[in-house]
Motif scaffolding. Structure first.
Motif, PDB file in Angstrom:
ATOM      1  N   GLU A   6      -3.447  -8.234  -1.061  1.00  0.00           N
ATOM      2  CA  GLU A   6      -3.095  -7.042  -0.282  1.00  0.00           C
ATOM      3  C   GLU A   6      -3.699  -7.124   1.118  1.00  0.00           C
ATOM      4  O   GLU A   6      -4.727  -7.762   1.334  1.00  0.00           O
ATOM      5  CB  GLU A   6      -3.615  -5.761  -0.940  1.00  0.00           C
ATOM      6  CG  GLU A   6      -3.100  -5.481  -2.328  1.00  0.00           C
ATOM      7  CD  GLU A   6      -4.160  -5.681  -3.362  1.00  0.00           C
ATOM      8  OE1 GLU A   6      -4.085  -5.038  -4.437  1.00  0.00           O
ATOM      9  OE2 GLU A   6      -5.072  -6.495  -3.115  1.00  0.00           O
ATOM     10  N   CYS A  22       1.629  -6.665   0.344  1.00  0.00           N
ATOM     11  CA  CYS A  22       1.132  -7.405  -0.814  1.00  0.00           C
ATOM     12  C   CYS A  22       1.963  -8.673  -0.941  1.00  0.00           C
ATOM     13  O   CYS A  22       3.163  -8.608  -1.250  1.00  0.00           O
ATOM     14  CB  CYS A  22       1.236  -6.568  -2.073  1.00  0.00           C
ATOM     15  SG  CYS A  22       0.819  -7.460  -3.591  1.00  0.00           S
ATOM     16  N   TRP A  33       2.439  -0.122  -6.690  1.00  0.00           N
ATOM     17  CA  TRP A  33       1.169   0.224  -6.052  1.00  0.00           C
ATOM     18  C   TRP A  33       0.477   1.301  -6.886  1.00  0.00           C
ATOM     19  O   TRP A  33       1.125   2.264  -7.330  1.00  0.00           O
ATOM     20  CB  TRP A  33       1.397   0.758  -4.642  1.00  0.00           C
ATOM     21  CG  TRP A  33       1.852  -0.272  -3.665  1.00  0.00           C
ATOM     22  CD1 TRP A  33       3.136  -0.546  -3.288  1.00  0.00           C
ATOM     23  CD2 TRP A  33       1.023  -1.172  -2.925  1.00  0.00           C
ATOM     24  NE1 TRP A  33       3.155  -1.561  -2.372  1.00  0.00           N
ATOM     25  CE2 TRP A  33       1.871  -1.968  -2.121  1.00  0.00           C
ATOM     26  CE3 TRP A  33      -0.358  -1.391  -2.846  1.00  0.00           C
ATOM     27  CZ2 TRP A  33       1.392  -2.958  -1.265  1.00  0.00           C
ATOM     28  CZ3 TRP A  33      -0.830  -2.369  -2.001  1.00  0.00           C
ATOM     29  CH2 TRP A  33       0.038  -3.142  -1.221  1.00  0.00           C
ATOM     30  N   ARG A  35      -3.577   3.396  -7.183  1.00  0.00           N
ATOM     31  CA  ARG A  35      -4.818   3.683  -6.455  1.00  0.00           C
ATOM     32  C   ARG A  35      -5.862   4.200  -7.437  1.00  0.00           C
ATOM     33  O   ARG A  35      -5.517   4.753  -8.491  1.00  0.00           O
ATOM     34  CB  ARG A  35      -4.588   4.665  -5.313  1.00  0.00           C
ATOM     35  CG  ARG A  35      -4.087   6.038  -5.726  1.00  0.00           C
ATOM     36  CD  ARG A  35      -3.685   6.848  -4.495  1.00  0.00           C
ATOM     37  NE  ARG A  35      -3.266   8.205  -4.823  1.00  0.00           N
ATOM     38  CZ  ARG A  35      -2.760   9.063  -3.944  1.00  0.00           C
ATOM     39  NH1 ARG A  35      -2.609   8.708  -2.648  1.00  0.00           N
ATOM     40  NH2 ARG A  35      -2.413  10.274  -4.330  1.00  0.00           N
ATOM     41  N   ILE A  67       8.110   2.580  -0.659  1.00  0.00           N
ATOM     42  CA  ILE A  67       7.878   1.218  -1.134  1.00  0.00           C
ATOM     43  C   ILE A  67       9.120   0.388  -0.843  1.00  0.00           C
ATOM     44  O   ILE A  67      10.259   0.879  -0.959  1.00  0.00           O
ATOM     45  CB  ILE A  67       7.530   1.205  -2.644  1.00  0.00           C
ATOM     46  CG1 ILE A  67       7.077  -0.182  -3.079  1.00  0.00           C
ATOM     47  CG2 ILE A  67       8.690   1.714  -3.490  1.00  0.00           C
ATOM     48  CD1 ILE A  67       6.502  -0.226  -4.495  1.00  0.00           C
ATOM     49  N   LEU A  78       4.047  -0.901   1.327  1.00  0.00           N
ATOM     50  CA  LEU A  78       3.925   0.533   1.085  1.00  0.00           C
ATOM     51  C   LEU A  78       3.700   1.194   2.446  1.00  0.00           C
ATOM     52  O   LEU A  78       2.624   1.079   3.023  1.00  0.00           O
ATOM     53  CB  LEU A  78       2.776   0.859   0.140  1.00  0.00           C
ATOM     54  CG  LEU A  78       2.677   2.340  -0.252  1.00  0.00           C
ATOM     55  CD1 LEU A  78       3.876   2.729  -1.137  1.00  0.00           C
ATOM     56  CD2 LEU A  78       1.375   2.624  -0.989  1.00  0.00           C
ATOM     57  N   TYR A  91      -6.420   1.017  -2.862  1.00  0.00           N
ATOM     58  CA  TYR A  91      -5.038   0.813  -3.297  1.00  0.00           C
ATOM     59  C   TYR A  91      -4.877  -0.607  -3.837  1.00  0.00           C
ATOM     60  O   TYR A  91      -5.343  -1.573  -3.220  1.00  0.00           O
ATOM     61  CB  TYR A  91      -4.078   1.050  -2.140  1.00  0.00           C
ATOM     62  CG  TYR A  91      -3.926   2.504  -1.811  1.00  0.00           C
ATOM     63  CD1 TYR A  91      -4.949   3.205  -1.198  1.00  0.00           C
ATOM     64  CD2 TYR A  91      -2.763   3.198  -2.143  1.00  0.00           C
ATOM     65  CE1 TYR A  91      -4.819   4.559  -0.924  1.00  0.00           C
ATOM     66  CE2 TYR A  91      -2.621   4.545  -1.856  1.00  0.00           C
ATOM     67  CZ  TYR A  91      -3.660   5.219  -1.254  1.00  0.00           C
ATOM     68  OH  TYR A  91      -3.539   6.559  -0.985  1.00  0.00           O
ATOM     69  N   TYR A  92      -4.189  -0.694  -4.974  1.00  0.00           N
ATOM     70  CA  TYR A  92      -3.979  -1.973  -5.644  1.00  0.00           C
ATOM     71  C   TYR A  92      -2.487  -2.280  -5.771  1.00  0.00           C
ATOM     72  O   TYR A  92      -1.699  -1.411  -6.141  1.00  0.00           O
ATOM     73  CB  TYR A  92      -4.584  -1.952  -7.046  1.00  0.00           C
ATOM     74  CG  TYR A  92      -6.080  -1.802  -7.075  1.00  0.00           C
ATOM     75  CD1 TYR A  92      -6.665  -0.543  -7.113  1.00  0.00           C
ATOM     76  CD2 TYR A  92      -6.906  -2.921  -7.068  1.00  0.00           C
ATOM     77  CE1 TYR A  92      -8.037  -0.406  -7.147  1.00  0.00           C
ATOM     78  CE2 TYR A  92      -8.287  -2.785  -7.101  1.00  0.00           C
ATOM     79  CZ  TYR A  92      -8.842  -1.530  -7.137  1.00  0.00           C
ATOM     80  OH  TYR A  92     -10.206  -1.388  -7.159  1.00  0.00           O
ATOM     81  N   CYS A  93      -2.151  -3.510  -5.499  1.00  0.00           N
ATOM     82  CA  CYS A  93      -0.812  -4.013  -5.747  1.00  0.00           C
ATOM     83  C   CYS A  93      -0.783  -4.592  -7.156  1.00  0.00           C
ATOM     84  O   CYS A  93      -1.783  -5.157  -7.615  1.00  0.00           O
ATOM     85  CB  CYS A  93      -0.520  -5.093  -4.708  1.00  0.00           C
ATOM     86  SG  CYS A  93       0.971  -6.033  -4.972  1.00  0.00           S
ATOM     87  N   TRP A 111      -2.840  -8.177 -10.881  1.00  0.00           N
ATOM     88  CA  TRP A 111      -3.375  -7.189  -9.947  1.00  0.00           C
ATOM     89  C   TRP A 111      -3.996  -7.872  -8.735  1.00  0.00           C
ATOM     90  O   TRP A 111      -4.583  -8.958  -8.858  1.00  0.00           O
ATOM     91  CB  TRP A 111      -4.444  -6.341 -10.644  1.00  0.00           C
ATOM     92  CG  TRP A 111      -3.882  -5.487 -11.725  1.00  0.00           C
ATOM     93  CD1 TRP A 111      -3.662  -5.853 -13.029  1.00  0.00           C
ATOM     94  CD2 TRP A 111      -3.403  -4.148 -11.601  1.00  0.00           C
ATOM     95  NE1 TRP A 111      -3.084  -4.815 -13.715  1.00  0.00           N
ATOM     96  CE2 TRP A 111      -2.927  -3.749 -12.869  1.00  0.00           C
ATOM     97  CE3 TRP A 111      -3.343  -3.239 -10.549  1.00  0.00           C
ATOM     98  CZ2 TRP A 111      -2.389  -2.474 -13.103  1.00  0.00           C
ATOM     99  CZ3 TRP A 111      -2.821  -1.980 -10.780  1.00  0.00           C
ATOM    100  CH2 TRP A 111      -2.349  -1.603 -12.047  1.00  0.00           C
TER     101      TRP A 111
END
Length: 121
Positions: A6, A22, A33, A35, A67, A78, A91-93, A111
């Motif tokens: 990311e 990402c 995505w 969080r 997105i 995003l 924030y995680y992809c 992840w």
């Protein structure tokens, strides 16, 4: 194996915008995505199908976040507009092993490392 990286997080004033990216290595499927704030469960934000034709959003971001994906670049994005203090978190992809949109954390197999978004109150 899919690796996700990311980028694009940072500090922005309330009402401002950020775009997270990402990049995926290896074949990507439906992606999303999420969080997660300290001490809280990981929360769904947005997801997109492999084709990009189907998207889904959490109610809290609907109308503000978008997105999208570019399969030629193996990258999802995003776009976050009208950011609020409550959007502050990591924030995680994520990439699932299926082609369809899913909002469930346990249906994502891969992840990223996370990127911090901070919107001061």
């Amino acid at each position: 194996q899919v690796q996700l990286v990311e980028s694009g997080g940072g500090l922005v004033q309330a009402g401002g915008s950020l775009r997270l990216s990402c990049a995926a290595s290896g074949r990507s499927y439906a992606m999303g995505w999420f969080r997660q704030a300290p001490g809280k469960e990981r929360e769904f934000v947005a997801a997109i199908s492999w084709s990009g034709s189907v998207t889904d959003y959490a109610d809290s971001v609907k109308g503000r976040f978008t997105i999208s994906r570019d399969n030629a670049k193996n990258t999802i994005y995003l776009q976050m507009n009208n950011l609020k203090a409550e959007d502050t978190t990591v924030y995680y992809c994520a990439a699932s092993t299926g082609l369809r949109v899913t909002t469930l954390v346990n249906e994502y197999a891969y992840w990223g490392q996370g990127t911090q978004v901070t919107v001061p109150s």
